[in-house]
Design a protein around this motif. Structure first.
Motif, short mmCIF file in Angstrom:
data_model
loop_
_atom_site.label_atom_id
_atom_site.label_comp_id
_atom_site.label_asym_id
_atom_site.label_seq_id
_atom_site.Cartn_x
_atom_site.Cartn_y
_atom_site.Cartn_z
N ALA A 14 10.36 2.01 -28.17
CA ALA A 14 9.62 3.22 -28.49
C ALA A 14 9.75 4.24 -27.36
O ALA A 14 9.73 3.87 -26.17
N GLY A 15 9.90 5.49 -27.75
CA GLY A 15 10.11 6.55 -26.77
C GLY A 15 11.57 6.84 -26.48
O GLY A 15 11.89 7.85 -25.84
N GLY A 16 12.44 5.97 -26.95
CA GLY A 16 13.86 6.15 -26.70
C GLY A 16 14.51 7.13 -27.66
O GLY A 16 13.85 7.73 -28.52
N SER A 17 15.82 7.28 -27.52
CA SER A 17 16.60 8.22 -28.32
C SER A 17 17.82 7.54 -28.89
O SER A 17 18.35 6.58 -28.32
N LEU A 18 18.27 8.05 -30.02
CA LEU A 18 19.51 7.63 -30.64
C LEU A 18 20.15 8.84 -31.30
O LEU A 18 19.45 9.77 -31.70
N ARG A 19 21.48 8.80 -31.43
CA ARG A 19 22.16 9.81 -32.21
C ARG A 19 23.00 9.12 -33.28
O ARG A 19 23.86 8.29 -32.97
N LEU A 20 22.73 9.46 -34.52
CA LEU A 20 23.50 8.96 -35.64
C LEU A 20 24.59 9.96 -35.97
O LEU A 20 24.38 11.18 -35.88
N SER A 21 25.74 9.44 -36.38
CA SER A 21 26.87 10.29 -36.77
C SER A 21 27.28 9.96 -38.19
O SER A 21 27.22 8.81 -38.61
N CYS A 22 27.73 10.99 -38.89
CA CYS A 22 28.23 10.82 -40.26
C CYS A 22 29.53 11.59 -40.37
O CYS A 22 29.53 12.83 -40.38
N ALA A 23 30.62 10.86 -40.41
CA ALA A 23 31.94 11.48 -40.52
C ALA A 23 32.29 11.68 -41.98
O ALA A 23 32.26 10.73 -42.77
N GLY A 24 32.62 12.92 -42.32
CA GLY A 24 32.93 13.24 -43.69
C GLY A 24 34.41 13.50 -43.89
O GLY A 24 35.08 14.00 -42.99
#
Length: 121
Positions: A14-24
């Motif tokens: 909790a409190g952390g970060s993530l980045r999701l990617s979606c390649a099209g």
């Protein structure tokens, strides 16, 4: 025909970060509507963040101020930056695309395969 491939799901505290990617892929990917949805166990799938051509971005209330949707047209990718993550953000996250014309999304949506995000307290 647009296809989507997601990446970036993980387990974080909790409190952390993530980045999701979606390649099209596909000829019209960059001109369409893009979004991220999520589905937590036992709950319905819900929209989290949207980009609509000509209308900008908008967010579901639970993620406003913490999540940011963006796209990189040169790379054919759209992202979901997630900050200040909470345990209630735990879900499978799906990217989503739909054709757009004159700023309106229409036609059959395309979904990514889903990526698991788990936030521990």
């Amino acid at each position: 025909q647009v296809q989507l491939v997601e990446s970036g799901g993980a387990s974080v505290a909790a409190g952390g970060s993530l980045r999701l990617s979606c390649a099209g892929s596909g000829r019209y990917y960059n001109t369409g509507c893009m979004a991220w949805f999520r589905q937590a166990p036992g709950k319905e799938r819900e929209g989290v963040a949207f980009i609509t051509p000509g209308a900008g971005t908008h967010y579901a209330d639970p993620v406003k101020g913490r999540f940011t949707i963006s796209k990189d047209a040169a790379k054919n990718i759209h992202y979901l930056q997630m900050n200040s993550l909470k345990p209630e953000d735990t879900a499978i996250y799906y990217c989503w695309w739909r054709p757009a014309i004159l700023g309106n999304c229409y036609g059959d949506p395309v979904w990514g395969q889903g990526t698991q995000v788990t936030v521990s307290s």
